[in-house]
Design a protein around this motif. Structure first.
Motif, PDB file in Angstrom:
ATOM      1  N   GLU A 131      11.961  -2.018   4.265  1.00  0.00           N
ATOM      2  CA  GLU A 131      11.777  -2.101   2.740  1.00  0.00           C
ATOM      3  C   GLU A 131      11.146  -3.517   2.276  1.00  0.00           C
ATOM      4  O   GLU A 131      10.180  -3.669   1.586  1.00  0.00           O
ATOM      5  N   LYS A 132      12.052  -4.618   2.488  1.00  0.00           N
ATOM      6  CA  LYS A 132      11.871  -5.902   2.167  1.00  0.00           C
ATOM      7  C   LYS A 132      10.637  -6.384   2.978  1.00  0.00           C
ATOM      8  O   LYS A 132       9.786  -7.218   2.441  1.00  0.00           O
ATOM      9  N   LEU A 133      10.380  -5.961   4.066  1.00  0.00           N
ATOM     10  CA  LEU A 133       9.309  -6.508   4.788  1.00  0.00           C
ATOM     11  C   LEU A 133       7.652  -6.062   4.414  1.00  0.00           C
ATOM     12  O   LEU A 133       7.003  -6.545   3.962  1.00  0.00           O
ATOM     13  N   PHE A 134       8.213  -4.596   3.757  1.00  0.00           N
ATOM     14  CA  PHE A 134       6.776  -4.006   3.166  1.00  0.00           C
ATOM     15  C   PHE A 134       6.812  -4.672   1.824  1.00  0.00           C
ATOM     16  O   PHE A 134       5.614  -5.198   1.467  1.00  0.00           O
ATOM     17  N   GLU A 135       7.701  -5.049   0.932  1.00  0.00           N
ATOM     18  CA  GLU A 135       7.369  -5.793  -0.175  1.00  0.00           C
ATOM     19  C   GLU A 135       6.857  -7.150   0.010  1.00  0.00           C
ATOM     20  O   GLU A 135       5.939  -7.516  -0.928  1.00  0.00           O
ATOM     21  N   ALA A 136       7.212  -8.118   0.911  1.00  0.00           N
ATOM     22  CA  ALA A 136       6.580  -9.258   1.295  1.00  0.00           C
ATOM     23  C   ALA A 136       5.203  -8.983   1.731  1.00  0.00           C
ATOM     24  O   ALA A 136       4.544  -9.726   1.328  1.00  0.00           O
ATOM     25  N   SER A 137       4.988  -7.967   2.562  1.00  0.00           N
ATOM     26  CA  SER A 137       3.373  -7.611   3.051  1.00  0.00           C
ATOM     27  C   SER A 137       2.681  -7.439   1.717  1.00  0.00           C
ATOM     28  O   SER A 137       1.372  -7.988   1.639  1.00  0.00           O
ATOM     29  N   VAL A 138       2.971  -6.701   0.710  1.00  0.00           N
ATOM     30  CA  VAL A 138       2.198  -6.502  -0.633  1.00  0.00           C
ATOM     31  C   VAL A 138       1.870  -7.725  -1.357  1.00  0.00           C
ATOM     32  O   VAL A 138       0.791  -8.016  -1.661  1.00  0.00           O
ATOM     33  N   ASN A 139       2.952  -8.558  -1.263  1.00  0.00           N
ATOM     34  CA  ASN A 139       2.935  -9.916  -1.994  1.00  0.00           C
ATOM     35  C   ASN A 139       1.741 -10.879  -1.101  1.00  0.00           C
ATOM     36  O   ASN A 139       1.125 -11.461  -1.759  1.00  0.00           O
ATOM     37  N   TYR A 140       1.895 -10.656   0.249  1.00  0.00           N
ATOM     38  CA  TYR A 140       1.064 -11.529   0.863  1.00  0.00           C
ATOM     39  C   TYR A 140      -0.419 -10.947   1.010  1.00  0.00           C
ATOM     40  O   TYR A 140      -1.231 -11.818   0.884  1.00  0.00           O
ATOM     41  N   ALA A 141      -0.554  -9.867   0.579  1.00  0.00           N
ATOM     42  CA  ALA A 141      -1.930  -8.970   0.615  1.00  0.00           C
ATOM     43  C   ALA A 141      -2.526  -9.568  -0.639  1.00  0.00           C
ATOM     44  O   ALA A 141      -3.738  -9.787  -0.774  1.00  0.00           O
ATOM     45  N   LEU A 142      -1.529  -9.410  -1.749  1.00  0.00           N
ATOM     46  CA  LEU A 142      -2.227  -9.903  -2.877  1.00  0.00           C
ATOM     47  C   LEU A 142      -2.525 -11.540  -3.048  1.00  0.00           C
ATOM     48  O   LEU A 142      -3.582 -11.870  -3.537  1.00  0.00           O
ATOM     49  N   GLU A 143      -1.681 -12.214  -2.440  1.00  0.00           N
ATOM     50  CA  GLU A 143      -2.067 -13.887  -2.043  1.00  0.00           C
ATOM     51  C   GLU A 143      -3.247 -13.975  -1.415  1.00  0.00           C
ATOM     52  O   GLU A 143      -4.076 -14.955  -1.948  1.00  0.00           O
ATOM     53  N   ILE A 144      -3.721 -13.225  -0.673  1.00  0.00           N
ATOM     54  CA  ILE A 144      -4.895 -13.377   0.207  1.00  0.00           C
ATOM     55  C   ILE A 144      -6.259 -12.993  -0.762  1.00  0.00           C
ATOM     56  O   ILE A 144      -6.981 -13.597  -0.749  1.00  0.00           O
ATOM     57  N   SER A 145      -5.901 -11.842  -1.426  1.00  0.00           N
ATOM     58  CA  SER A 145      -6.866 -11.211  -2.445  1.00  0.00           C
ATOM     59  C   SER A 145      -6.984 -12.702  -3.414  1.00  0.00           C
ATOM     60  O   SER A 145      -8.516 -12.702  -3.672  1.00  0.00           O
ATOM     61  N   GLU A 146      -6.134 -13.026  -3.889  1.00  0.00           N
ATOM     62  CA  GLU A 146      -6.317 -14.208  -5.074  1.00  0.00           C
ATOM     63  C   GLU A 146      -7.044 -15.565  -4.537  1.00  0.00           C
ATOM     64  O   GLU A 146      -7.963 -16.129  -5.105  1.00  0.00           O
ATOM     65  N   THR A 147      -6.623 -15.641  -3.316  1.00  0.00           N
ATOM     66  CA  THR A 147      -7.175 -16.852  -2.534  1.00  0.00           C
ATOM     67  C   THR A 147      -8.604 -16.657  -2.386  1.00  0.00           C
ATOM     68  O   THR A 147      -9.194 -17.490  -2.374  1.00  0.00           O
ATOM     69  N   GLU A 148      -8.848 -15.638  -1.623  1.00  0.00           N
ATOM     70  CA  GLU A 148     -10.257 -15.374  -1.201  1.00  0.00           C
ATOM     71  C   GLU A 148     -11.214 -15.194  -2.405  1.00  0.00           C
ATOM     72  O   GLU A 148     -12.239 -15.616  -2.269  1.00  0.00           O
ATOM     73  N   LEU A 149     -10.756 -14.482  -3.443  1.00  0.00           N
ATOM     74  CA  LEU A 149     -11.638 -14.306  -4.562  1.00  0.00           C
ATOM     75  C   LEU A 149     -11.595 -15.030  -5.582  1.00  0.00           C
ATOM     76  O   LEU A 149     -12.631 -15.447  -6.432  1.00  0.00           O
TER      77      LEU A 149
END
Length: 205
Positions: free
Chosen positions: A49-67
């Protein structure tokens, strides 16, 4: 943990969760894909569950950085600016399908244990949209009798509809190009032009 190992784990996790969903995702496969031991993953993330949560936050980080939304501006020709930014967004989600799938899964089919957290996170993210469209409308030289709030709501509605269409097309056509999405972008911009007709001071000049 070394940054390179952390990124490798989270990148592998995003792919695994995006493709298989939370329940079927394998931490063994994530460990194999990221070339670390399963023990190391659980040492740092403690649970799936915590790995999933960290993955969501990393996906958002990628989105914010790229866009890089904070740097978007709408001075000048609004339609041309929106065309440029829509193309950037569609290209991003096309080039990073795992990120898109991961975020959609997180907000629509989250693990039961993280349902409340994901709901709160989605609420925080969607609360930014009105500010974004307010910025657009504020930059327009509207006639005095135009209700800016109503126009903002119209913009948001058009954007949501056409972004949903574009994402659905990308999902069902994984090998498609951004060029193939242009008809959807152009239709969205045409609707905005129609919505603005007669509302700008320049229209009466």
């Amino acid at each position: 943990m070394e940054e390179s190992k952390e990124k490798a784990i989270l990148t592998a996790a995003i792919h695994e969760f995006a493709v298989k969903g939370f329940d079927r995702a394998s931490t063994n496969q994530i460990a194999k894909a990221s070339m670390v031991s399963k023990g190391l993953i659980f040492h740092y993330y403690e649970s799936k569950e915590k790995l999933f949560e960290a993955s969501v936050n990393y996906a958002l980080e990628i989105s914010e950085t790229e866009l890089n939304y904070t740097q978007w501006n709408f001075d000048g020709d609004l339609i041309e600016k929106l065309k440029h930014y829509c193309t950037l967004e569609f290209k991003f989600f096309h080039d990073y399908p795992d990120v898109y799938q991961m975020l959609m899964a997180a907000f629509t089919r989250p693990p039961k244990e993280l349902s409340d957290k994901m709901t709160r996170l989605l609420r925080e993210l969607t609360s930014v949209a009105p500010q974004f469209f307010k910025k657009i409308v504020t930059n327009l030289d509207l006639k005095e009798d135009v209700d800016a709030d109503v126009l903002q709501a119209v913009f948001e509605s058009h954007y949501t509809y056409y972004m949903t269409r574009a994402m659905a097309y990308s999902q069902s056509h994984p090998d498609s190009t951004v060029e193939e999405l242009k008809p959807i972008i152009n239709q969205f911009l045409a609707m905005l032009k129609m919505s603005l007709r007669g509302l700008l001071k320049s229209d009466s000049e």
